[in-house]
Design a protein around this motif. Structure first.
Motif, PDB file in Angstrom:
ATOM      1  N   ASP A   3     -48.568  37.529  15.619  1.00 52.80           N
ATOM      2  CA  ASP A   3     -49.957  37.919  15.888  1.00 52.80           C
ATOM      3  C   ASP A   3     -50.031  39.015  16.944  1.00 52.80           C
ATOM      4  N   LEU A   4     -49.248  38.875  17.991  1.00 48.12           N
ATOM      5  CA  LEU A   4     -49.241  39.868  19.068  1.00 48.12           C
ATOM      6  C   LEU A   4     -48.754  41.219  18.555  1.00 48.12           C
ATOM      7  N   HIS A  25     -48.726  42.294  15.478  1.00 48.69           N
ATOM      8  CA  HIS A  25     -49.690  42.818  14.508  1.00 48.69           C
ATOM      9  C   HIS A  25     -50.865  43.479  15.227  1.00 48.69           C
ATOM     10  N   LYS A  26     -51.324  42.884  16.305  1.00 47.04           N
ATOM     11  CA  LYS A  26     -52.418  43.470  17.079  1.00 47.04           C
ATOM     12  C   LYS A  26     -51.988  44.778  17.728  1.00 47.04           C
ATOM     13  N   GLN A  27     -50.710  44.899  18.084  1.00 46.45           N
ATOM     14  CA  GLN A  27     -50.214  46.140  18.677  1.00 46.45           C
ATOM     15  C   GLN A  27     -50.233  47.266  17.657  1.00 46.45           C
ATOM     16  N   THR A  78     -52.426  47.605  15.309  1.00 49.97           N
ATOM     17  CA  THR A  78     -53.804  47.945  15.005  1.00 49.97           C
ATOM     18  C   THR A  78     -54.307  48.935  16.042  1.00 49.97           C
ATOM     19  N   VAL A 129     -56.916  48.038  18.867  1.00 48.67           N
ATOM     20  CA  VAL A 129     -56.546  47.052  19.874  1.00 48.67           C
ATOM     21  C   VAL A 129     -55.341  47.579  20.648  1.00 48.67           C
ATOM     22  N   GLN A 130     -55.535  47.860  21.901  1.00 48.02           N
ATOM     23  CA  GLN A 130     -54.454  48.348  22.753  1.00 48.02           C
ATOM     24  C   GLN A 130     -53.979  47.217  23.659  1.00 48.02           C
ATOM     25  N   THR A 131     -52.749  46.790  23.474  1.00 47.45           N
ATOM     26  CA  THR A 131     -52.181  45.735  24.295  1.00 47.45           C
ATOM     27  C   THR A 131     -51.256  46.376  25.315  1.00 47.45           C
TER      28      THR A 131
END
Length: 105
Positions: A65-66, A68-70, A72, A75-77
């Motif tokens: 999940d982490l 995958h969000k990176q 996208t 979404v900036q992690t």
């Protein structure tokens, strides 16, 4: 200067005491709740047996999940967040590795 204190969290029907800086207490409790929820989801599926295996599957799901969000763009992690997640996963691994009562196959 931050002082560490013991924080008690409950993960998959077990109680863990973890040393944590006072300013990180809320984050640790939140992370433990999230991990507990993921582990319960996996356990309730009935496809994975044993706390160690459930923990590994939860860690893989959370990491997926982490990552995958990176990927996208909206979404900036930050690297600090990634490091924080790695640190929390390391803590969970350490606690599970040192608790002989959780050894199941």
């Amino acid at each position: 200067m931050s002082t560490s204190s013991s924080v008690t969290v409950h993960i998959l029907d077990k109680e863990y005491s973890i040393m944590c800086p006072q300013e990180e207490r809320a984050n640790l409790v939140s992370a433990a709740r999230y991990l507990d929820g993921k582990m319960r989801e996996i356990r309730s599926s009935g496809k994975v047996i044993g706390a160690d295996r459930i923990a590994v599957m939860a860690a893989l799901n959370i990491t997926h999940d982490l990552l995958h969000k990176q990927e996208t763009p909206e979404v900036q992690t930050s690297s600090a967040t990634r490091e924080h997640v790695r640190d929390l996963l390391d803590r969970v691994d350490l606690v599970l590795a040192t608790d002989p009562n959780e050894r199941q196959s």
